[in-house]
Design a protein around this motif. Structure first.
Motif, PDB file in Angstrom:
ATOM      1  N   GLU A  39       0.820  -1.217   0.000  1.00 47.92           N
ATOM      2  CA  GLU A  39       0.000   0.000   0.000  1.00 47.92           C
ATOM      3  C   GLU A  39       0.851   1.264   0.000  1.00 47.92           C
ATOM      4  O   GLU A  39       0.408   2.322  -0.430  1.00 47.92           O
ATOM      5  N   HIS A  40       2.082   1.168   0.543  1.00 48.68           N
ATOM      6  CA  HIS A  40       2.927   2.362   0.726  1.00 48.68           C
ATOM      7  C   HIS A  40       4.170   2.297  -0.147  1.00 48.68           C
ATOM      8  O   HIS A  40       5.268   2.665   0.264  1.00 48.68           O
ATOM      9  N   ALA A  41       3.980   1.813  -1.380  1.00 49.24           N
ATOM     10  CA  ALA A  41       5.104   1.553  -2.283  1.00 49.24           C
ATOM     11  C   ALA A  41       5.766   2.816  -2.803  1.00 49.24           C
ATOM     12  O   ALA A  41       6.945   2.803  -3.162  1.00 49.24           O
ATOM     13  N   TRP A  65       6.161   7.428   2.245  1.00 46.13           N
ATOM     14  CA  TRP A  65       6.138   6.066   1.683  1.00 46.13           C
ATOM     15  C   TRP A  65       6.872   5.124   2.611  1.00 46.13           C
ATOM     16  O   TRP A  65       7.353   5.540   3.673  1.00 46.13           O
ATOM     17  N   ASP A  66       6.960   3.854   2.217  1.00 49.16           N
ATOM     18  CA  ASP A  66       7.742   2.867   2.958  1.00 49.16           C
ATOM     19  C   ASP A  66       8.990   2.557   2.125  1.00 49.16           C
ATOM     20  O   ASP A  66       8.951   1.698   1.227  1.00 49.16           O
ATOM     21  N   PRO A  67      10.103   3.264   2.400  1.00 46.87           N
ATOM     22  CA  PRO A  67      11.301   3.046   1.584  1.00 46.87           C
ATOM     23  C   PRO A  67      11.704   1.568   1.564  1.00 46.87           C
ATOM     24  O   PRO A  67      11.741   0.919   2.611  1.00 46.87           O
ATOM     25  N   SER A  90       1.613   8.362  -3.175  1.00 43.10           N
ATOM     26  CA  SER A  90       2.028   8.480  -1.763  1.00 43.10           C
ATOM     27  C   SER A  90       0.858   8.323  -0.793  1.00 43.10           C
ATOM     28  O   SER A  90      -0.254   8.780  -1.052  1.00 43.10           O
ATOM     29  N   ARG A  91       1.157   7.779   0.367  1.00 42.72           N
ATOM     30  CA  ARG A  91       0.145   7.678   1.419  1.00 42.72           C
ATOM     31  C   ARG A  91      -0.249   9.055   1.960  1.00 42.72           C
ATOM     32  O   ARG A  91      -1.227   9.172   2.697  1.00 42.72           O
ATOM     33  N   LEU A  92       0.551  10.092   1.629  1.00 35.79           N
ATOM     34  CA  LEU A  92       0.164  11.442   2.055  1.00 35.79           C
ATOM     35  C   LEU A  92      -1.097  11.911   1.335  1.00 35.79           C
ATOM     36  O   LEU A  92      -1.821  12.766   1.823  1.00 35.79           O
ATOM     37  N   ILE A 160       3.437  -6.029   2.666  1.00 35.95           N
ATOM     38  CA  ILE A 160       4.828  -5.718   3.019  1.00 35.95           C
ATOM     39  C   ILE A 160       4.974  -4.221   3.255  1.00 35.95           C
ATOM     40  O   ILE A 160       4.569  -3.400   2.421  1.00 35.95           O
ATOM     41  N   HIS A 161       5.577  -3.882   4.412  1.00 37.65           N
ATOM     42  CA  HIS A 161       5.762  -2.480   4.807  1.00 37.65           C
ATOM     43  C   HIS A 161       7.174  -2.289   5.343  1.00 37.65           C
ATOM     44  O   HIS A 161       7.876  -3.254   5.645  1.00 37.65           O
ATOM     45  N   SER A 162       7.566  -1.011   5.499  1.00 36.44           N
ATOM     46  CA  SER A 162       8.808  -0.728   6.219  1.00 36.44           C
ATOM     47  C   SER A 162       8.560   0.375   7.240  1.00 36.44           C
ATOM     48  O   SER A 162       7.644   1.185   7.084  1.00 36.44           O
ATOM     49  N   PHE A 163       9.380   0.374   8.289  1.00 40.97           N
ATOM     50  CA  PHE A 163       9.227   1.375   9.353  1.00 40.97           C
ATOM     51  C   PHE A 163      10.581   2.005   9.656  1.00 40.97           C
ATOM     52  O   PHE A 163      11.636   1.439   9.369  1.00 40.97           O
ATOM     53  N   ILE A 232       3.817  -7.826   7.104  1.00 46.59           N
ATOM     54  CA  ILE A 232       5.228  -7.907   7.477  1.00 46.59           C
ATOM     55  C   ILE A 232       5.854  -6.514   7.400  1.00 46.59           C
ATOM     56  O   ILE A 232       5.800  -5.859   6.360  1.00 46.59           O
ATOM     57  N   GLU A 233       6.394  -6.070   8.524  1.00 40.33           N
ATOM     58  CA  GLU A 233       7.033  -4.751   8.644  1.00 40.33           C
ATOM     59  C   GLU A 233       8.544  -4.945   8.763  1.00 40.33           C
ATOM     60  O   GLU A 233       9.005  -5.672   9.643  1.00 40.33           O
ATOM     61  N   ILE A 234       9.299  -4.245   7.918  1.00 36.21           N
ATOM     62  CA  ILE A 234      10.763  -4.375   7.925  1.00 36.21           C
ATOM     63  C   ILE A 234      11.375  -3.026   8.306  1.00 36.21           C
ATOM     64  O   ILE A 234      10.972  -1.993   7.750  1.00 36.21           O
TER      65      ILE A 234
HETATM   66 ZN   LIG Z   1       3.484   0.936   5.516  1.00 33.23          ZN
END
Ligand SMILES: [Zn+2]
Length: 265
Positions: A39-41, A65-67, A90-92, A160-163, A232-234
């Motif tokens: 979703e946050h590509a 975004w999720d880098p 963007s999620r913004l 798949i996401h990143s934080f 999954i958050e990376i």
């Molecule tokens: Zn995300």
């Protein structure tokens, strides 16, 4: 942004031809049941939205975004022979992991940044963004699932996401988060498989969990359809380089494959 004088908000009111479609699909005819969702590509903004009043630094940061998440998804799509669906904006503009009635669907504040272009949005502006960004994404994912279910290939939903490694000045120890809502089958199996593997600090429902409202996609598309699902958050410092992306895609792909074998040998 404004809907434009005399323009009815709705599909087409926000995105131009140059912006392109909000939803991207890769590996549509893949053989495995895994359906990857990102979703946050992207940190792209539609042309008509300008900069939302943000600096270049903010627009390139994790608030937009999720880098690394899309790159990991694409590696997983190849290694697992999986279909990938992702949001191109963007999620913004609209956070596709939130329902339209959530305040964080179009946040006016994100971590340390005020987002001037999201302050005091009118109902018409919110609707225009929902119809241009969220509705096609939701429908694209929902249609994919319906087709697979009709063809007796019920998909396994993996988002798949990143934080960010630092949040409000505090470092985060967790490296990989395995998130779930009320259906923990796939998360349980993944965590059981990863328990012996000390490569990464992998935790359940960390650094967020269902209480933070981050399981919208899992509930809407996984749980409501009775499908296996996990988020999954990376930690994004681990996937800043191509080498890191390959290592994490390997780690996740390995445990995901074995988790599915545990559930459906
Ligand atoms: Zn995300």
């Amino acid at each position: 942004m404004t809907a434009g004088a005399g323009t009815e908000p709705g599909v087409g009111a926000l995105l131009t031809v140059e912006d392109g479609a909000p939803v991207a699909l890769e590996n549509a005819d893949a053989g495995s049941r895994i359906l990857l969702v990102c979703e946050h590509a992207s940190r792209r903004l539609p042309q008509r939205m300008g900069t939302l009043g943000l600096s270049t630094e903010a627009l390139e940061s994790h608030i937009a975004w999720d880098p690394g998440a899309l790159a990991v998804c694409q590696l997983l799509a190849a290694s697992l022979d999986a279909t990938l669906i992702y949001q191109r904006f963007s999620r913004l503009v609209y956070d596709c992991n939130r329902p339209p009635d959530s305040p964080s669907a179009m946040p006016a504040v994100s971590e340390i940044f005020d987002i001037p272009g999201n302050a005091a949005l009118s109902a018409a502006e919110r609707l225009a963004r929902t119809e241009a960004i969220y509705s096609p994404f939701r429908k694209g994912l929902s249609d994919l699932i319906k087709t697979r279910v009709a063809n007796r290939r019920p998909p396994v939903i993996v988002t798949i996401h990143s934080f960010t490694p630092v949040w409000h000045g505090r470092p985060r120890e967790v490296e990989v988060g395995i998130l779930h809502d009320s259906d923990s089958r796939l998360a349980d199996a993944f965590l059981a498989d990863a328990a012996e593997d000390e490569t990464f600090v992998t935790r359940r429902n960390a650094p967020y969990g269902p209480q933070d409202g981050v399981t919208h996609t899992l509930i809407e598309h996984g749980i409501h359809n009775g499908l296996l699902n996990v988020m999954i958050e990376i930690r994004n410092d681990l996937i800043a380089s191509k080498d890191g992306q390959r290592v994490l895609a390997g780690y996740i792909g390995d445990h995901l494959g074995k988790a599915l074998m545990r559930l459906e040998p």
